[in-house]
Design a protein around this motif. Structure first.
Motif, PDB file in Angstrom:
ATOM      1  N   ASP A 103     104.962 108.933 -57.985  1.00 53.91           N
ATOM      2  CA  ASP A 103     103.523 108.405 -58.606  1.00 53.91           C
ATOM      3  C   ASP A 103     102.903 107.925 -57.523  1.00 53.91           C
ATOM      4  OD1 ASP A 103     104.786 106.094 -57.644  1.00 53.91           O
ATOM      5  OD2 ASP A 103     105.946 105.791 -59.823  1.00 53.91           O
ATOM      6  N   GLU A 104     101.864 107.520 -58.173  1.00 54.23           N
ATOM      7  CA  GLU A 104     100.526 106.889 -57.016  1.00 54.23           C
ATOM      8  C   GLU A 104     100.732 105.867 -56.572  1.00 54.23           C
ATOM      9  OE1 GLU A 104      98.054 106.759 -54.799  1.00 54.23           O
ATOM     10  OE2 GLU A 104      98.133 108.977 -54.823  1.00 54.23           O
ATOM     11  N   LEU A 109     101.337 102.716 -51.309  1.00 59.68           N
ATOM     12  CA  LEU A 109     102.115 102.364 -50.881  1.00 59.68           C
ATOM     13  C   LEU A 109     102.176 101.895 -49.737  1.00 59.68           C
ATOM     14  CD1 LEU A 109     104.405 100.095 -52.850  1.00 59.68           C
ATOM     15  CD2 LEU A 109     102.107  98.960 -51.528  1.00 59.68           C
ATOM     16  N   TRP A 110     103.207 103.067 -49.283  1.00 59.29           N
ATOM     17  CA  TRP A 110     103.604 104.585 -47.899  1.00 59.29           C
ATOM     18  C   TRP A 110     101.903 104.326 -47.199  1.00 59.29           C
ATOM     19  CZ3 TRP A 110     108.768 106.506 -49.149  1.00 59.29           C
ATOM     20  CH2 TRP A 110     109.065 106.590 -48.021  1.00 59.29           C
ATOM     21  N   ARG A 111     100.958 104.918 -47.710  1.00 58.77           N
ATOM     22  CA  ARG A 111      99.837 105.784 -47.326  1.00 58.77           C
ATOM     23  C   ARG A 111      99.304 104.206 -46.600  1.00 58.77           C
ATOM     24  NH1 ARG A 111      99.026 109.188 -51.283  1.00 58.77           N
ATOM     25  NH2 ARG A 111      97.629 107.889 -52.690  1.00 58.77           N
ATOM     26  N   ILE A 132     103.330  94.397 -47.609  1.00 58.18           N
ATOM     27  CA  ILE A 132     103.933  96.062 -48.063  1.00 58.18           C
ATOM     28  C   ILE A 132     104.898  96.532 -48.301  1.00 58.18           C
ATOM     29  CG2 ILE A 132     102.622  98.113 -47.759  1.00 58.18           C
ATOM     30  CD1 ILE A 132      99.554  96.666 -46.423  1.00 58.18           C
ATOM     31  N   LEU A 133     105.364  96.332 -46.791  1.00 52.21           N
ATOM     32  CA  LEU A 133     106.249  97.547 -46.897  1.00 52.21           C
ATOM     33  C   LEU A 133     107.654  96.718 -47.306  1.00 52.21           C
ATOM     34  CD1 LEU A 133     108.734  99.178 -45.034  1.00 52.21           C
ATOM     35  CD2 LEU A 133     109.420  97.405 -43.602  1.00 52.21           C
ATOM     36  N   THR A 139     109.971  98.981 -54.932  1.00 53.04           N
ATOM     37  CA  THR A 139     109.009 100.158 -55.798  1.00 53.04           C
ATOM     38  C   THR A 139     110.073 101.359 -55.689  1.00 53.04           C
ATOM     39  OG1 THR A 139     106.925  99.605 -55.136  1.00 53.04           O
ATOM     40  CG2 THR A 139     107.141 101.567 -55.806  1.00 53.04           C
ATOM     41  N   ILE A 140     110.341 101.453 -54.019  1.00 53.78           N
ATOM     42  CA  ILE A 140     111.930 102.825 -53.915  1.00 53.78           C
ATOM     43  C   ILE A 140     112.637 102.291 -54.836  1.00 53.78           C
ATOM     44  CG2 ILE A 140     113.511 103.803 -52.116  1.00 53.78           C
ATOM     45  CD1 ILE A 140     110.924 103.381 -50.096  1.00 53.78           C
ATOM     46  N   GLU A 141     113.468 101.065 -55.134  1.00 46.05           N
ATOM     47  CA  GLU A 141     114.187 100.509 -55.579  1.00 46.05           C
ATOM     48  C   GLU A 141     114.566 100.754 -56.973  1.00 46.05           C
ATOM     49  OE1 GLU A 141     117.359  96.761 -56.443  1.00 46.05           O
ATOM     50  OE2 GLU A 141     115.993  96.771 -54.432  1.00 46.05           O
TER      51      GLU A 141
END
Length: 259
Positions: A103-104, A109-111, A132-133, A139-141
């Motif tokens: 999802d966006e 966040l990655w971008r 951000i990291l 968010t990954i979790e």
């Protein structure tokens, strides 16, 4: 706690690619497959990686990757290290590979982190990159837990919840939610109620009320503007819903907060 981004970016391979860390990874590696496939060997176990699969490796892990030719293989990846990552890694206890929803929120966040890391040294803000990291890790979790059995509901219900959370302050319709997950309205309504004990509209109202409370406390917007801004449409409807939920009118609540 220390936090350092070694490299953040993406790779696009059209003719195949392979790499191997003979001495093991020198830092943490997050790798998300966006398009195509790959094969990763980690601690003598081989994983078939497809679109939406996330690989997580820690320092010292033996790591080998191969992407076949005759395809577009695109991945996002981050190398990072620091005491914050050490602690998060131990507490989160995430699997080596997981399927996540592209999802966006996650990709954005990655971008964002990728762009920050591309800046010239004199233009970089290490504090911003660190925040951000951290947001990306959490968010990954959340994404992994949404898909895994750690959450006691079907993933499609979680998808509906996330869609409602994103669109609750707009003119959201049940039909929109059902269409988003490719279900009939009746099936979507049944599944949502069965696993959340709420209707979609009740869930959306909870989000709208929470948003309205925040704006009433921390902004000077009029109550009419807040009602419109939070997706209630009219102040009369906002007044009725708010009073039923909190036992007092929005105006009385706001006066209490300012007194």
């Amino acid at each position: 706690m220390s936090l350092e981004v070694g490299f953040c970016g993406y790779s696009h391979h059209k003719k195949g690619y392979q790499d191997q860390s003979q001495a093991g990874l020198s830092s943490y590696l997050f790798r998300l497959q966006i398009e195509g496939t790959a094969t990763i060997t980690h601690h003598h176990k081989t994983y078939a990686i497809k679109k939406g699969d996330l690989f997580l490796g820690k320092p010292g892990d033996p790591y080998k990757i191969f992407t076949p030719g005759n395809q577009d293989s695109i991945d996002y990846h981050i190398f990072c290290q620091g005491s914050w990552i050490d602690e998060w890694w131990e507490e989160s206890d995430l699997p080596v590979t997981s399927s996540v929803h592209l999802d966006e929120k996650l990709l954005g966040l990655w971008r964002h982190l990728t762009i920050e890391e591309r800046r010239p040294i004199q233009e970089k803000n290490p504090d911003l990159a660190g925040y951000i990291l951290k947001a990306l890790c959490l968010t990954i979790e959340q994404s992994i837990n949404d898909v895994s059995h750690k959450v006691d509901r079907p993933f499609i219900v979680t998808q509906m919840m996330r869609y409602i959370e994103e669109h609750a302050t707009t003119a959201l319709k049940v039909d929109d939610v059902a269409e988003h997950v490719n279900l009939s309205v009746s099936r979507a309504v049944h599944l949502f109620k069965e696993h959340t004990k709420q209707t979609m509209i009740q869930y959306a109202l909870d989000i709208r009320l929470a948003t309205a409370l925040n704006q009433m406390q921390y902004s000077s917007m009029t109550l009419e503007h807040i009602a419109e801004n939070c997706g209630f449409g009219t102040y009369a409807y906002f007044h009725r819903v708010f009073k039923k939920h909190y036992g007092q009118s929005p105006g009385h609540f706001r006066r209490q907060q300012s007194s």
